[in-house]
Design an enzyme around this catalytic site. Structure first.
Site, PDB file in Angstrom:
ATOM      1  N   SER A   1     -10.662 -30.984  -0.688  1.00 52.11           N
ATOM      2  CA  SER A   1     -11.561 -31.037   0.463  1.00 52.11           C
ATOM      3  C   SER A   1     -12.826 -30.203   0.305  1.00 52.11           C
ATOM      4  CB  SER A   1     -10.821 -30.618   1.730  1.00 52.11           C
ATOM      5  OG  SER A   1     -10.205 -29.369   1.549  1.00 52.11           O
TER       6      SER A   1
ATOM      7  N   HIS B   1      -8.385 -37.155   2.989  1.00 46.25           N
ATOM      8  CA  HIS B   1      -9.795 -37.574   2.855  1.00 46.25           C
ATOM      9  C   HIS B   1      -9.928 -38.919   2.165  1.00 46.25           C
ATOM     10  CE1 HIS B   1     -11.543 -33.802   4.269  1.00 46.25           C
ATOM     11  NE2 HIS B   1     -10.490 -33.235   3.701  1.00 46.25           N
TER      12      HIS B   1
ATOM     13  N   LYS C   1     -10.120 -38.733   9.703  1.00 46.73           N
ATOM     14  CA  LYS C   1     -11.331 -38.679   8.862  1.00 46.73           C
ATOM     15  C   LYS C   1     -11.835 -40.112   8.629  1.00 46.73           C
ATOM     16  CE  LYS C   1      -9.229 -34.484   7.178  1.00 46.73           C
ATOM     17  NZ  LYS C   1      -9.840 -33.562   8.151  1.00 46.73           N
TER      18      LYS C   1
HETATM   19  C1  LIG Z   1      -6.717 -32.042   2.462  1.00 45.22           C
HETATM   20  C2  LIG Z   1      -6.493 -31.914   3.940  1.00 45.22           C
HETATM   21  N1  LIG Z   1      -5.248 -32.065   4.421  1.00 45.22           N
HETATM   22  C3  LIG Z   1      -5.000 -31.974   5.727  1.00 45.22           C
HETATM   23  C4  LIG Z   1      -5.998 -31.709   6.636  1.00 45.22           C
HETATM   24  C5  LIG Z   1      -5.678 -31.595   8.095  1.00 45.22           C
HETATM   25  O1  LIG Z   1      -5.993 -32.799   8.730  1.00 45.22           O
HETATM   26  P1  LIG Z   1      -6.379 -32.798  10.290  1.00 45.22           P
HETATM   27  O2  LIG Z   1      -7.810 -32.394  10.385  1.00 45.22           O
HETATM   28  O3  LIG Z   1      -6.131 -34.201  10.711  1.00 45.22           O
HETATM   29  O4  LIG Z   1      -5.464 -31.831  10.949  1.00 45.22           O
HETATM   30  C6  LIG Z   1      -7.302 -31.547   6.184  1.00 45.22           C
HETATM   31  C7  LIG Z   1      -8.375 -31.288   7.177  1.00 45.22           C
HETATM   32  O5  LIG Z   1      -9.389 -30.768   7.000  1.00 45.22           O
HETATM   33  C8  LIG Z   1      -7.557 -31.634   4.810  1.00 45.22           C
HETATM   34  O6  LIG Z   1      -8.794 -31.434   4.330  1.00 45.22           O
END
Ligand SMILES: Cc1ncc(COP(=O)(O)O)c(C=O)c1O
Length: 395
Positions: free
Chosen positions: A181, A209, A240
């Site tokens: 991310s 993502h 996302k």
């Molecule tokens: C790689 C990754 N996993 C999980 C999440 C968490 O997802 P959510 O924003 O739907 O809680 C994120 C969020 O930024 C992320 O970047």
């Protein structure tokens, strides 16, 4: 609470203090803050589905028909037909036996990891995995082997070493983001799959993502790299590429069945509201059909133009091969200076600092959207060009 005041002053002194920015309208490629227009370079709604009319209409209809709240947790009174329909559609979309919804991607990782993995197990986790994976690992009490980012030699070394240390009945799990991310690079899933098979480890991937964005049909990096059938636990987010909110775990019937019974972040919280579920169903319909393919094409065209432009100005976009485009700057102070310049010039881009990244790896994290028009990208690149001339720092 004086000790908090001191801690906050420390954050400020180290350029690590965070402030929220109030966006006044819907999150589109251009947004308004304090009445001024900004080009959005920090959204995770990569396909622009958060403002897609099909999703908005679906939410409106669902609110009228089912109300705006679910009224309970899933195992008490909070399972409506929309929950079961979305879980069935997710499983069918991902071609898994079953799928289970969580209220966020964070909850999905936290719940799945802390429920499936226990103190007798070993987790092999990429050092750049998302915070929700790290927190899930801690909560699971499993032994943790953190391997160097995307470094297959290090992963293999650690898997080899664990052969001698494994207790009876212990399981090994490899966990990786598929798109990292903060770096925007992809996990080496083909090699990880081979190592998992060779060393008898289960494999969990986080496609937060990637879902909607990667793969011929939008099923993620695992589809893109042809390894979908080799993954034991597939986590993804509705928040996302799909433009909504929520998370899921998809996999075998027994995996989902067990999580429904035991995952605390599933059991002990009020379930997702009907408008979100209906929008997510509409989003799945879009990403899995021709309109989704068109949006992905627009996205990759935009990414190419943006990256080419940045690289021509000498910016280091690290090893990004996705819609997440970091610009490496080094220190927190330098990052905040660049971030401020961009903000003052009408560009909304986030500076990323510790603890999210190492102190010498601070960066801007920019994201490209399918619904950015050519003019948006051209205007942003013009700001970057001017910044290179005007700022004394060499970035
Ligand atoms: C790689 C990754 N996993 C999980 C999440 C968490 O997802 P959510 O924003 O739907 O809680 C994120 C969020 O930024 C992320 O970047």
């Amino acid at each position: 609470m004086e000790f908090l005041k001191i801690a906050i002053e420390d954050l400020k002194a180290m350029n690590n203090y965070r402030e929220v920015i109030n966006i006044q309208d819907a999150q589109r490629p251009r947004v308004h803050v304090n009445g001024r227009e900004y080009i959005m370079l920090a959204s995770s709604s990569y396909l622009g589905l958060n403002t897609h009319l099909a999703l908005i209409h679906a939410a409106q209809l669902a609110a009228h028909e089912y109300g705006v709240g679910s009224g309970g947790s899933r195992l008490i009174s909070g399972t409506m037909s929309l929950h079961t329909q979305l879980e069935a559609e997710l499983a069918s979309f991902l071609r898994t036996d079953d799928a289970i919804l969580f209220n966020s991607g964070y909850d999905a990782n936290l719940g799945a990891i802390s429920t499936i993995m226990t103190e007798k197990d070993i987790i092999f986790s990429d050092e750049l995995n998302h915070a929700s994976i790290i927190d899930g690992c801690q909560l699971s009490k499993a032994s943790l082997a953190v391997y160097k980012h995307n470094n297959m030699e290090d992963l293999e070394q650690q898997l080899k070493r664990s052969k001698n240390e494994c207790k009876d009945n212990s399981n090994k799990f490899i966990i990786t983001d598929t798109i990292f991310s903060m770096d925007g690079d992809l996990a080496k899933l083909n090699e990880i799959v081979e190592l998992a098979e060779q060393y008898d480890a289960y494999l969990m991937i986080d496609e937060a993502h990637a879902v909607g964005v990667f793969g011929e049909h939008g099923r993620g990096v695992s589809e893109h790299l042809g390894v979908e059938n080799n993954i034991d636990i597939r986590m993804g987010a509705l928040s996302k590429g799909l433009g909504c909110v929520g998370g899921y775990i998809a996999g075998s019937g027994e995996l989902v069945d067990y999580l429904r019974n035991k995952a605390r972040s599933y059991v002990y919280t009020t379930s997702l509201p009907p408008p979100v579920l209906a929008s997510a169903l509409a989003a799945l319909e879009i990403v899995s059909t021709e309109p989704g393919r068109m949006l992905r094409k627009q996205l990759w065209d935009n990414v190419e133009v943006f990256k080419k432009g940045l690289n021509s100005f000498g910016h280091d976009t690290m090893s990004s091969t996705s819609q997440i485009v970091p610009i490496l700057l080094g220190s927190a102070s330098r990052t905040m200076e660049v971030s401020k310049y961009l903000f003052d010039s009408g560009v909304f881009a986030t500076g990323i600092r510790p603890p999210t990244v190492a102190p010498d790896r601070c960066r801007l994290r920019t994201t490209v959207l399918a619904n950015h028009c050519k003019g948006d990208i051209a205007d942003v690149l013009e700001v970057f060009r001017r910044m290179n001339e005007e700022l004394t720092i060499n970035c």
